[in-house]
Design a protein around this motif. Structure first.
Motif, short mmCIF file in Angstrom:
data_model
loop_
_atom_site.label_atom_id
_atom_site.label_comp_id
_atom_site.label_asym_id
_atom_site.label_seq_id
_atom_site.Cartn_x
_atom_site.Cartn_y
_atom_site.Cartn_z
N ILE A 83 7.38 -3.57 -7.63
CA ILE A 83 6.23 -2.72 -7.30
C ILE A 83 6.50 -1.35 -7.90
O ILE A 83 7.60 -0.79 -7.74
N TYR A 84 5.49 -0.76 -8.56
CA TYR A 84 5.68 0.51 -9.26
C TYR A 84 4.76 1.58 -8.66
O TYR A 84 3.62 1.30 -8.29
N LEU A 85 5.29 2.80 -8.61
CA LEU A 85 4.49 3.94 -8.17
C LEU A 85 4.92 5.20 -8.91
O LEU A 85 6.08 5.32 -9.35
N GLY A 86 3.99 6.12 -9.06
CA GLY A 86 4.32 7.46 -9.50
C GLY A 86 4.39 8.36 -8.30
O GLY A 86 3.72 8.13 -7.28
N GLN A 87 5.20 9.42 -8.38
CA GLN A 87 5.37 10.33 -7.25
C GLN A 87 4.99 11.76 -7.63
O GLN A 87 5.00 12.13 -8.80
N LEU A 88 4.69 12.56 -6.61
CA LEU A 88 4.32 13.95 -6.83
C LEU A 88 5.44 14.76 -7.48
O LEU A 88 5.19 15.81 -8.06
N ASP A 89 6.68 14.27 -7.38
CA ASP A 89 7.80 14.98 -8.01
C ASP A 89 8.01 14.52 -9.45
O ASP A 89 9.06 14.79 -10.04
N ALA A 90 7.01 13.84 -10.03
CA ALA A 90 7.01 13.43 -11.44
C ALA A 90 8.00 12.32 -11.74
O ALA A 90 8.40 12.13 -12.89
N LEU A 123 10.25 -0.68 -7.18
CA LEU A 123 10.82 -1.24 -5.96
C LEU A 123 10.84 -2.77 -6.05
O LEU A 123 9.93 -3.37 -6.61
N ASP A 124 11.86 -3.37 -5.48
CA ASP A 124 11.92 -4.83 -5.39
C ASP A 124 10.79 -5.32 -4.49
O ASP A 124 10.64 -4.87 -3.35
N MET A 125 9.97 -6.25 -4.98
CA MET A 125 8.82 -6.72 -4.21
C MET A 125 9.22 -7.38 -2.90
O MET A 125 8.46 -7.35 -1.92
N LYS A 126 10.39 -7.99 -2.85
CA LYS A 126 10.80 -8.73 -1.66
C LYS A 126 11.44 -7.84 -0.60
O LYS A 126 11.35 -8.13 0.59
N THR A 127 12.09 -6.75 -1.03
CA THR A 127 12.87 -5.94 -0.09
C THR A 127 12.44 -4.49 0.01
O THR A 127 12.77 -3.81 0.98
N GLY A 128 11.76 -3.96 -1.01
CA GLY A 128 11.42 -2.55 -1.04
C GLY A 128 12.55 -1.66 -1.52
O GLY A 128 12.41 -0.43 -1.53
N LYS A 129 13.66 -2.25 -1.93
CA LYS A 129 14.78 -1.46 -2.43
C LYS A 129 14.46 -0.90 -3.81
O LYS A 129 13.79 -1.56 -4.62
N VAL A 130 14.98 0.30 -4.11
CA VAL A 130 14.73 0.94 -5.40
C VAL A 130 15.47 0.19 -6.49
O VAL A 130 16.69 0.01 -6.43
N ALA A 131 14.71 -0.26 -7.51
CA ALA A 131 15.32 -0.92 -8.67
C ALA A 131 15.65 0.09 -9.76
O ALA A 131 16.69 0.01 -10.40
N TRP A 132 14.75 1.03 -9.98
CA TRP A 132 15.03 2.15 -10.89
C TRP A 132 14.08 3.31 -10.58
O TRP A 132 13.03 3.13 -9.95
N LYS A 133 14.48 4.48 -11.00
CA LYS A 133 13.68 5.69 -10.83
C LYS A 133 13.83 6.53 -12.09
O LYS A 133 14.95 6.89 -12.47
N VAL A 159 0.85 -1.19 0.00
CA VAL A 159 0.00 0.00 0.00
C VAL A 159 0.88 1.24 0.00
O VAL A 159 2.01 1.23 0.54
N VAL A 160 0.38 2.32 -0.62
CA VAL A 160 1.12 3.58 -0.70
C VAL A 160 0.30 4.69 -0.06
O VAL A 160 -0.93 4.69 -0.11
N THR A 161 0.99 5.65 0.57
CA THR A 161 0.33 6.76 1.26
C THR A 161 0.44 8.04 0.43
O THR A 161 1.10 8.08 -0.61
N GLY A 162 -0.19 9.10 0.94
CA GLY A 162 -0.15 10.39 0.26
C GLY A 162 1.22 11.03 0.24
O GLY A 162 1.43 12.01 -0.50
N ASN A 163 2.16 10.50 1.00
CA ASN A 163 3.53 11.00 0.96
C ASN A 163 4.40 10.14 0.05
O ASN A 163 5.63 10.24 0.08
N ASP A 164 3.79 9.27 -0.75
CA ASP A 164 4.49 8.38 -1.69
C ASP A 164 5.38 7.37 -0.96
O ASP A 164 6.35 6.86 -1.53
N ASP A 165 5.05 7.05 0.28
CA ASP A 165 5.74 5.99 1.02
C ASP A 165 5.00 4.67 0.81
O ASP A 165 3.76 4.65 0.79
N VAL A 166 5.74 3.56 0.67
CA VAL A 166 5.15 2.27 0.37
C VAL A 166 5.46 1.29 1.50
O VAL A 166 6.59 1.27 2.01
N PHE A 167 4.46 0.47 1.85
CA PHE A 167 4.60 -0.50 2.93
C PHE A 167 4.15 -1.87 2.42
O PHE A 167 3.13 -1.99 1.73
#
Length: 687
Positions: A148-155, A160-170, A100-108
């Protein structure tokens, strides 16, 4: 000899090309789930590629839903808690893990059976992004290729890696400083990520961006505003570049029909929103439904809901695909709930109306270059189409009443109808389920000069002080576009939220007063109500773990609704043991400032107490001749502007930390708003 040699070389070249550039393999498991009816997993924002939010699970049904209790409730560690944020995302669930993602673009990531936290991604996003339109919000995630993919307010689009939450690319798809951002949930399909972009109020050039799901490489873009000479450019003034800053953002997650190879989405309002005087023509592809070829981005068809939109009637909610039978013939349908209060139902093979939509003459204002006709669907609107007269306003109009420099009352307002909220479809009932906002607004046009990264709206709107703000929840028969049943709600429910429908005969939805509801999908009868303790303004999801069916909803409030903020994920099951929480403060049902009157206070703070969209105090009493200071202590630009134009006072835009003063000499009551965020109200009583 040379001919045989050339033929051999050509064969080798073709073979080489086929060998070194094979079609990139997509995620076969996710691809199968996306194409199938929704079962135990919920792997994309709309449930599957249709966006119909229909779950085939039926362990929980109309006979036992009243026995539901909370299975678990987890707090998201304060992420996105505060008045500037909204929690509107649908969680995703795969193999017993919830994301799940919040309004601050944080993912849990959490255990979907127990709520236990597995990993966290903290976006670290700048808090002073000044080009946010309508609150800090992220409407959801996508998954595929182990990411896991998300868009952010900073465009930025982030993987993110589904198993760890580490950034794969931005990958940045634009600069937020130029007015762009991302609030919609992306779509994963066939090895690609599709993302819309925000910025319709900042003079952007809207677009859909397709990225390689494994690498983040941008593969193609399709601009919602045509360059000179491109299809649709004839609907903009010739010899100008107005279309290059004409808005047309994409707020929603696309849908896909794999058999047709088409990708579908809805497009937002034109820019400047309320001033059509310099953009004569229909202004494609603003306020339209669009189909592209999914692999290449090549244009297939479009349908414009509002020609030359000057009311901010953008098509903001996700499109829904469904199959039906009309006049004995199987048909492929697509529907979108517009902010006009109408549902637009088309044939998704060609974009033609599936049920009648007739061009009808509408009132004219030559200075606004208004369109002579507008498309009016056959059937029923889900909200009233005309405003009632309110004291202090000269004119009360209807859906397409134009305006100029004097305020005109119009309903539904630009925040009426359905705004961002998803609309599900049940193949069992044949109904579409539409949330609506009922709110009258006073519209006015003014001049607006374009500056990169600055608001570019050409006017504004606000609900008159004391006017009611309510809602509707409606079942629309997709074969007729007529109301099957409708309930009136005491609060606006069209500005977030949305619902989900199940094979168990249920419609599941939350309300801004914190209640989570289950309704009978056939009749609308309420079968279950549970108080979550926070504004329940997100669409629910349904999933299964170890044979047990769960229902989940994010409860954290909505900045535009004014519902109680928080950071809770609630899940429900028939084996649950948790009871409800205390009810939070209810959102406003009448427009205007609220709270006690502060006597003798001559300093107003904007964005104080972690409630970005507020004045503190909202109401103050002073003596004639007092100078009042307005200081922006929030994170984004605000102003304080009189609601009565003859008063003629405004602080102008205040950046963070900036102060302006206004002297009040004459006794009376002065109401004001923040013009970029017209749901903020203040009052000064001068004795």
């Amino acid at each position: 000899m040379y001919r045989r040699l050339w033929r051999a070389i050509s064969t080798l070249i073709v073979f080489g090309l086929l060998f070194v550039t094979p079609a990139r393999a997509a995620d076969p498991e996710i691809d199968k789930l996306l194409r199938s009816p929704v079962g135990k997993d919920w792997v994309t924002n709309g449930g599957n590629l249709t966006n119909n939010r229909y779950s085939t699970l039926k362990q929980i049904d109309t006979t036992n839903v009243g026995k539901l209790k909370g299975a678990w409730m987890t707090r998201l560690k304060g992420s996105g808690v505060g008045g500037k944020y909204s929690l509107e995302a649908s969680p995703l669930v795969k193999d017993g893990i919830m994301y799940v993602v919040t309004g601050n673009d944080d993912v849990f990531a959490m255990n979907a059976k127990t709520g236990e936290m597995i990993w966290e991604y903290w976006s670290g996003i700048e808090q002073n992004i000044s080009t946010v339109c309508c609150g800090w919000v992220n409407r959801g995630l996508a998954m595929g290729d182990g990411l896991i993919y998300l868009g952010q307010l900073d465009a930025n689009v982030v993987a993110l890696d589904m198993k760890t939450g580490k950034v794969a690319w931005k990958t940045p798809i634009e600069k937020w400083q130029n007015g762009y951002g991302v609030t919609s949930a992306p779509l994963y399909y066939d090895g690609m990520i599709y993302s819309g972009i925000t910025g319709g109020e900042f003079g952007v050039r809207g677009r859909l961006t397709a990225l390689d799901a494994k690498t983040g490489e941008i593969k193609w873009r399709w601009f919602t505003l045509p360059a000179p000479g491109e299809k649709g450019s004839e609907t903009w003034p010739a010899g100008t570049d107005h279309s290059m800053r004409g808005g047309a953002a994409i707020w929603n997650t696309p849908a896909v029909d794999p058999e047709l190879g088409l990708l579908y989405f809805a497009v937002g309002n034109c820019g400047p929103d309320y001033d059509g005087s310099m953009r004569e023509g229909d202004n494609l592809f603003c306020t339209s439904m669009v189909a592209l070829k999914a692999k290449t981005g090549e244009y297939a068809w479009h349908f414009q809901q509002v020609h030359h939109d000057i009311w901010d009637y953008d098509a903001a909610s996700p499109v829904v695909l469904f199959d039906t039978v009309i006049d004995g013939q199987p048909r492929k349908g697509i529907a979108e709930a517009g902010r006009t209060g109408w549902v637009y139902i088309l044939d998704r093979t060609n974009g033609k109306p599936l049920i009648g939509i007739n061009e009808k003459p509408v009132p004219q204002e030559p200075r606004q270059k208004t369109a002579a006709t507008q498309p009016i669907p056959v059937g029923d609107p889900v909200v009233p189409q005309c405003a009632e007269k309110i004291p202090g306003y000269d004119e009360a109009g209807c859906l397409y009443t134009p305006f100029w420099e004097s305020p005109v009352l119009i309903q539904p307002s630009g925040i009426g109808g359905t705004n961002w909220s998803p609309m599900p479809y049940s193949p069992d009932t044949g109904y579409l389920y539409v949330p609506g906002t009922v709110r009258t607004s006073a519209f006015v046009r003014n001049s607006s000069q374009y500056t990169t990264g600055q608001r570019y709206t050409g006017g504004g709107q606000a609900a008159p002080i004391g006017s009611p703000m309510t809602g509707t929840f409606t079942a629309i028969d997709a074969k007729t576009n007529k109301i099957a049943w409708q309930t009136k709600t005491p609060y606006r429910v069209g500005g977030g939220g949305g619902s989900t429908v199940t094979a168990g005969g249920l419609v599941l939805r939350g309300e801004p007063d914190g209640n989570f509801l289950a309704l009978d999908a056939k009749t609308g009868q309420e079968l279950f109500r549970f108080q979550t303790g926070f504004g329940a303004d997100a669409p629910p999801v349904v999933y299964e773990v170890d044979g047990e069916e769960f229902i989940a909803i994010a409860a954290g409030g909505n900045s535009m609704q004014g519902s109680a903020y928080g950071d809770a994920i609630w899940t429900f099951s028939l084996k649950g043991q948790l009871g409800p929480l205390w009810a939070p403060p209810a959102p406003a049902t009448v427009a205007g400032p609220t709270g006690p009157i502060a006597a003798g206070v001559d300093a107003v703070k904007i964005g104080a107490n972690n409630t970005e969209y507020s004045f503190a105090p909202a109401r103050t009493r002073i003596k004639a001749g007092t100078t009042v200071s307005f200081t922006n202590v929030g994170d984004i630009p605000h102003d304080s502007t009189s609601l009565v134009q003859t008063d003629g006072w405004s602080t102008g835009v205040l950046t963070k930390g900036e102060t302006k003063t206004v002297k009040f000499d004459k006794p009376g009551t002065y109401y004001y708003i923040c013009s970029p965020h017209p749901w903020m109200y203040g009052q000064v009583i001068v004795e």
